[in-house]
Design a protein around this motif. Structure first.
Motif, short mmCIF file in Angstrom:
data_model
loop_
_atom_site.label_atom_id
_atom_site.label_comp_id
_atom_site.label_asym_id
_atom_site.label_seq_id
_atom_site.Cartn_x
_atom_site.Cartn_y
_atom_site.Cartn_z
N LEU A 52 0.82 -1.21 0.00
CA LEU A 52 0.00 0.00 0.00
C LEU A 52 0.85 1.26 0.00
N GLY B 271 -3.85 2.43 -1.76
CA GLY B 271 -4.93 2.26 -0.78
C GLY B 271 -6.29 2.27 -1.45
N ARG C 208 -3.74 12.02 2.29
CA ARG C 208 -2.70 11.45 3.16
C ARG C 208 -3.30 11.01 4.49
N GLU D 60 -5.15 7.75 3.94
CA GLU D 60 -4.18 6.65 3.83
C GLU D 60 -3.63 6.28 5.19
#
Length: 194
Positions: free
Chosen positions: A37, A43, A61, A64
């Protein structure tokens, strides 16, 4: 010529549970960990491949980081629960992720397909994964969770074999490697004996 990796090659979905499939996105945890990932967009691609989205979502971000935090909490929680332990931080992360309400199923009159409607589709997807982990470690399958016998793999999986004697996460991968290694050891020993 550029060959694109297929989603099937990029991700593994052979653990028997959605939550364990997320944990399996770190391959070779016991030797040289490979986080599948880590690449940009992975992701979102995983969420699509897992059947949680029709189209791969673009994750921020923070999104994730939330997915990766859940992955590690699931890994810690499931491995510890195999020994009757429930790490407080992992439990807190999984419980927090599971709090979000599930989506509402809606039938599409044009296609007959079921669409899941949610105010926050990512939170709903993460909640599904966390709820799967809770169900797994509190249900009868907890006793069937195993760790792959291949020393460098150690992937978690649910042993659904009738005998309960499954040893590897995948016969095609780790099982095959183990059998080849055993064959070589056996034949090396036979050659030395002569």
């Amino acid at each position: 010529m550029v060959i694109k990796k297929s989603i099937e090659a990029e991700f593994r979905f052979n653990s028997g549970r959605l939550s364990l499939d997320l944990a399996a996105t770190v391959r070779r945890r016991a030797s040289k960990p490979n986080d599948v990932l880590a690449s940009t967009g992975a992701g979102g691609r995983w969420l699509k491949a897992a059947g949680l989205f029709a189209v791969a979502p673009v994750l921020s971000r923070a999104d994730e980081a939330r997915l990766l935090e859940l992955r590690e909490a699931i890994w810690q929680l499931v491995t510890a629960s195999m020994h009757g332990k429930f790490p407080e931080r992992a439990v807190s992360i999984v419980n927090g992720a599971a709090r979000y309400p599930l989506g509402t199923p809606q039938l599409d009159s044009a296609t007959g397909e079921v669409l899941v409607v949610s105010d926050d589709p990512l939170a709903t997807a993460v909640s599904n994964i966390a709820r799967d982990a809770i169900d797994l470690i509190t249900g009868p399958l907890r006793a069937r969770v195993k760790t792959c016998d291949q020393p460098d793999c150690r992937m978690l999986f649910v042993d659904t074999s009738p005998s309960g004697q499954r040893r590897w996460c995948s016969m095609q991968r780790c099982g095959s490697r183990a059998k080849v290694h055993a064959f070589k050891r056996k034949h090396d020993g036979t050659r030395r004996a002569h």
